[in-house]
Structures are given as structure tokens and as C-alpha cells.
Design a protein around this motif. Structure first.
Motif, PDB file in Angstrom:
ATOM      1  N   TYR A   1      -8.352  29.905  34.652  1.00 33.02           N
ATOM      2  CA  TYR A   1      -8.610  29.463  35.986  1.00 33.02           C
ATOM      3  C   TYR A   1      -7.114  28.312  35.189  1.00 33.02           C
ATOM      4  O   TYR A   1      -5.821  28.330  35.946  1.00 33.02           O
ATOM      5  CB  TYR A   1      -9.044  29.568  36.594  1.00 33.02           C
TER       6      TYR A   1
ATOM      7  N   MET B   1      -2.121  35.683  46.893  1.00 35.86           N
ATOM      8  CA  MET B   1      -4.052  35.991  47.181  1.00 35.86           C
ATOM      9  C   MET B   1      -2.913  34.644  48.614  1.00 35.86           C
ATOM     10  O   MET B   1      -1.976  33.260  48.123  1.00 35.86           O
ATOM     11  CB  MET B   1      -4.833  35.195  46.754  1.00 35.86           C
ATOM     12  N   LYS B   2      -3.456  34.653  49.873  1.00 36.01           N
ATOM     13  CA  LYS B   2      -3.398  33.434  50.695  1.00 36.01           C
ATOM     14  C   LYS B   2      -4.322  32.471  50.832  1.00 36.01           C
ATOM     15  O   LYS B   2      -5.530  32.626  50.291  1.00 36.01           O
ATOM     16  CB  LYS B   2      -2.992  34.499  52.443  1.00 36.01           C
TER      17      LYS B   2
ATOM     18  N   GLY C   1      -7.900  31.533  49.034  1.00 39.85           N
ATOM     19  CA  GLY C   1      -7.673  32.410  47.740  1.00 39.85           C
ATOM     20  C   GLY C   1      -7.092  31.416  46.678  1.00 39.85           C
ATOM     21  O   GLY C   1      -7.767  32.047  45.614  1.00 39.85           O
ATOM     22  N   LYS C   2      -5.931  31.079  46.493  1.00 43.35           N
ATOM     23  CA  LYS C   2      -5.024  30.931  45.158  1.00 43.35           C
ATOM     24  C   LYS C   2      -5.804  29.391  44.290  1.00 43.35           C
ATOM     25  O   LYS C   2      -5.897  29.275  42.835  1.00 43.35           O
ATOM     26  CB  LYS C   2      -4.326  30.087  45.726  1.00 43.35           C
ATOM     27  N   TYR C   3      -6.772  28.252  45.265  1.00 45.62           N
ATOM     28  CA  TYR C   3      -7.901  27.698  44.700  1.00 45.62           C
ATOM     29  C   TYR C   3      -9.288  28.005  44.429  1.00 45.62           C
ATOM     30  O   TYR C   3     -10.026  27.168  44.408  1.00 45.62           O
ATOM     31  CB  TYR C   3      -7.510  26.788  45.793  1.00 45.62           C
ATOM     32  N   TRP C   4      -9.396  29.318  44.363  1.00 44.06           N
ATOM     33  CA  TRP C   4     -11.685  30.091  43.800  1.00 44.06           C
ATOM     34  C   TRP C   4     -11.683  29.002  42.043  1.00 44.06           C
ATOM     35  O   TRP C   4     -12.746  28.916  41.927  1.00 44.06           O
ATOM     36  CB  TRP C   4     -11.232  30.831  44.058  1.00 44.06           C
TER      37      TRP C   4
END
Length: 128
Positions: A40, A1-2, A5-8
Motif C-alpha cells: 500500500y 476509489m472515492k 477507500g483510498k486510505y485502506w
């Protein structure tokens, strides 16, 4: 993920905290949010590996406070430490080695505590 999106999971965690503070969500929603947030933090948040190496701890990127990096030896090293009580001190050291992993570990522990509390609260006649 860029990018973002990595921190959803941080958004899910913020919604979980807001749900506890406002009591707008029922216990089922809090349990689901707690489970997703714990997943997560323990298996998806971008952190350093931190696995025990020959000279020092590994500085490769990994996903999750309980997962290792791309190296086969590191991939399950932390997760396996959960099951051997002799390794718990080393696991605690790796989960709280720097600000990023400490934040991920504390977030995961809070999410698990939230899930337990959301499960037990209706049983003891609280809230909903």
C-alpha cells in the motif's frame, strides 16, 4: 476509489501495529499484514508525483511513494532509481520531499522491517 477507500492501507497498518503491541497474532499474520502494508505505502497511497521535471518537481497526483503520475516519463522514474546507486540520493530526496511522501515512505520502511522481524523471530526462539 472515492473517499475513505483510498486510505485502506492505514487501517491495515494500524492492525499491524496493534498485532505487534499485543502479541495476539502469529508470525504468518504479521508477515501478511506487513506485506500488504508495504504494498500500500509503496504502490497505492495517494501522494504527489515528485518526479524530476524541467523546472521543478512534478505536482501531479500519483499512487504510491515509488510510482509516478499519469505521464509516461514519470511512471517508472522512481522505481528505476532503486537499481542505480548513482540515483539513490535523488530517490531519497523524492521519497522525503514533503509530509505526505515522508509518512508513506516511513510507513513502508516500517512495514518491511516488521515483515523481516516477524520472519526472524520464530527462528530465534522468540514469542510464539
Amino acid at each position: 476509489m472515492k473517499g475513505f477507500g483510498k486510505y485502506w492501507g492505514w487501517i491495515v497498518f494500524a492492525v499491524l501495529i496493534a498485532g505487534w503491541l499485543t502479541f495476539d497474532f502469529g508470525p504468518a499474520a504479521l508477515i501478511v499484514l506487513s506485506g500488504v502494508s508495504a504494498f500500500y505505502f509503496f504502490f497505492n497511497v495517494p501522494v504527489w508525483c515528485g518526479a524530476e521535471g524541467r523546472t521543478s518537481s512534478c505536482r501531479n497526483n500519483s499512487y504510491g511513494a515509488l510510482m509516478g503520475c499519469h505521464l509516461r516519463q514519470h511512471k517508472w522514474q522512481k522505481l528505476k532509481m532503486l537499481f542505480w546507486s548513482a540515483r539513490w540520493a535523488r530517490l531519497r530526496q523524492e521519497l522525503f520531499q514533503n509530509a505526505t511522501t515522508t509518512l508513506a515512505s516511513v510507513g513502508g520502511l516500517l512495514a518491511i522491517t516488521s515483515g523481516i522481524a516477524a520472519t526472524l523471530q520464530p527462528l530465534f526462539g522468540g514469542g510464539w
